[in-house]
Design an enzyme around this catalytic site. Structure first.
Site, PDB file in Angstrom:
ATOM      1  N   LYS A   1       9.279   6.475 -14.597  1.00  0.00           N
ATOM      2  CA  LYS A   1       8.938   7.303 -13.416  1.00  0.00           C
ATOM      3  C   LYS A   1       9.880   8.494 -13.259  1.00  0.00           C
ATOM      4  O   LYS A   1       9.655   9.356 -12.423  1.00  0.00           O
ATOM      5  CB  LYS A   1       8.961   6.444 -12.148  1.00  0.00           C
ATOM      6  CG  LYS A   1       7.774   5.489 -12.032  1.00  0.00           C
ATOM      7  CD  LYS A   1       7.554   5.055 -10.593  1.00  0.00           C
ATOM      8  CE  LYS A   1       6.118   4.669 -10.316  1.00  0.00           C
ATOM      9  NZ  LYS A   1       5.831   4.521  -8.888  1.00  0.00           N
TER      10      LYS A   1
ATOM     11  N   LYS B   1      12.761   8.641 -11.882  1.00  0.00           N
ATOM     12  CA  LYS B   1      13.296   8.682 -10.518  1.00  0.00           C
ATOM     13  C   LYS B   1      14.422   7.674 -10.421  1.00  0.00           C
ATOM     14  O   LYS B   1      14.468   6.726 -11.206  1.00  0.00           O
ATOM     15  CB  LYS B   1      12.222   8.246  -9.513  1.00  0.00           C
ATOM     16  CG  LYS B   1      11.090   9.219  -9.370  1.00  0.00           C
ATOM     17  CD  LYS B   1      10.005   8.607  -8.522  1.00  0.00           C
ATOM     18  CE  LYS B   1       8.758   9.458  -8.587  1.00  0.00           C
ATOM     19  NZ  LYS B   1       7.604   8.787  -8.049  1.00  0.00           N
TER      20      LYS B   1
HETATM   21  N1  CTP Z   1      -0.252   1.087  -3.905  1.00  0.00           N
HETATM   22  C1  CTP Z   1      -1.394   1.215  -3.106  1.00  0.00           C
HETATM   23  N2  CTP Z   1      -1.457   2.192  -2.133  1.00  0.00           N
HETATM   24  C2  CTP Z   1      -0.423   3.039  -1.961  1.00  0.00           C
HETATM   25  C3  CTP Z   1       0.746   2.946  -2.771  1.00  0.00           C
HETATM   26  C4  CTP Z   1       0.798   1.946  -3.736  1.00  0.00           C
HETATM   27  O1  CTP Z   1      -2.341   0.442  -3.255  1.00  0.00           O
HETATM   28  N3  CTP Z   1      -0.515   3.984  -1.024  1.00  0.00           N
HETATM   29  C5  CTP Z   1      -0.208   0.060  -4.920  1.00  0.00           C
HETATM   30  C6  CTP Z   1      -0.122   0.635  -6.349  1.00  0.00           C
HETATM   31  O2  CTP Z   1      -1.442   0.884  -6.853  1.00  0.00           O
HETATM   32  C7  CTP Z   1       0.568  -0.486  -7.096  1.00  0.00           C
HETATM   33  C8  CTP Z   1       1.500  -1.126  -6.038  1.00  0.00           C
HETATM   34  O3  CTP Z   1       0.997  -0.674  -4.768  1.00  0.00           O
HETATM   35  O4  CTP Z   1      -0.390  -1.439  -7.487  1.00  0.00           O
HETATM   36  C9  CTP Z   1       2.941  -0.700  -6.208  1.00  0.00           C
HETATM   37  O5  CTP Z   1       2.970   0.709  -6.241  1.00  0.00           O
HETATM   38  P1  CTP Z   1       4.301   1.595  -6.361  1.00  0.00           P
HETATM   39  O6  CTP Z   1       4.267   2.352  -7.620  1.00  0.00           O
HETATM   40  O7  CTP Z   1       5.477   0.805  -6.024  1.00  0.00           O
HETATM   41  O8  CTP Z   1       4.062   2.528  -5.064  1.00  0.00           O
HETATM   42  P2  CTP Z   1       4.039   4.050  -4.685  1.00  0.00           P
HETATM   43  O9  CTP Z   1       4.310   4.010  -3.232  1.00  0.00           O
HETATM   44  O10 CTP Z   1       2.740   4.719  -5.103  1.00  0.00           O
HETATM   45  O11 CTP Z   1       5.265   4.732  -5.458  1.00  0.00           O
HETATM   46  P3  CTP Z   1       5.505   6.213  -6.053  1.00  0.00           P
HETATM   47  O12 CTP Z   1       5.226   7.191  -4.961  1.00  0.00           O
HETATM   48  O13 CTP Z   1       6.952   6.182  -6.474  1.00  0.00           O
HETATM   49  O14 CTP Z   1       4.573   6.362  -7.233  1.00  0.00           O
END
Ligand code: CTP
Length: 142
Positions: A48, A50
């Site tokens: 990622k 990050k």
């Molecule tokens: N997920 C979801 N809805 C969101 C954010 C995440 O359904 N708004 C789901 C993702 O599809 C994944 C799980 O939660 O199956 C974990 O996602 P993660 O990558 O930790 O979350 P994000 O908040 O999208 O992180 P980033 O912004 O760093 O990509």
């Protein structure tokens, strides 16, 4: 009677938010036992690009204490990229994934691999309007 016995899902789950909760609750509605694999810090850095805000240990503690989660396990980069390695370890009936992955090359390959061992993939709706990235940006703007 739920659709599946054991379900499996993965994610980073940094700065735990309601999009994460929606996903995990939907997973648990579909299976008796939900296993959640939390990505390691190396995955967050190398894939990622990050820096995780919360360590894998802390992210796992939070996930493991949710009532919709039965078991929390760690997951490496290699396992994220090859979910058959996860299936070999946990023998789940279904992998739940966000619908943002549907149709991608990696998931089409995983669907073919899983068909051979009798496992399924179900895509669940992503919650729009919230993500760890958006939360970080919101905080930074304040
Ligand atoms: N997920 C979801 N809805 C969101 C954010 C995440 O359904 N708004 C789901 C993702 O599809 C994944 C799980 O939660 O199956 C974990 O996602 P993660 O990558 O930790 O979350 P994000 O908040 O999208 O992180 P980033 O912004 O760093 O990509």
């Amino acid at each position: 009677m739920k659709a599946y016995g054991t379900g499996f899902t993965t994610g980073v789950f940094d700065l735990f938010h309601v999009g994460h909760l929606n996903l995990l609750e939907r997973c648990k509605e579909r299976c008796d036992q939900l296993i959640v694999a939390v990505c390691d810090d190396d995955y967050v850095r190398s894939v990622k690009h990050k820096e995780p805000v919360m360590t894998q240990e802390d992210r796992m503690r939070i996930i493991g204490n949710l009532k919709c989660v039965d078991r929390v396990v760690p997951i490496t980069v290699a396992e994220v990229e090859n979910k058959l390695l996860c299936w070999e370890k946990y023998r789940f009936d279904v992998l739940f994934s966000g619908d943002d992955w549907k149709g991608s090359e990696r998931y089409r390959k995983t669907e073919r691999q899983f068909a051979r061992v009798g496992a399924r993939i179900e895509y669940l709706p992503y919650t729009h309007g919230i993500s760890t990235t958006e939360l970080k940006e919101k905080i930074a703007r304040r």
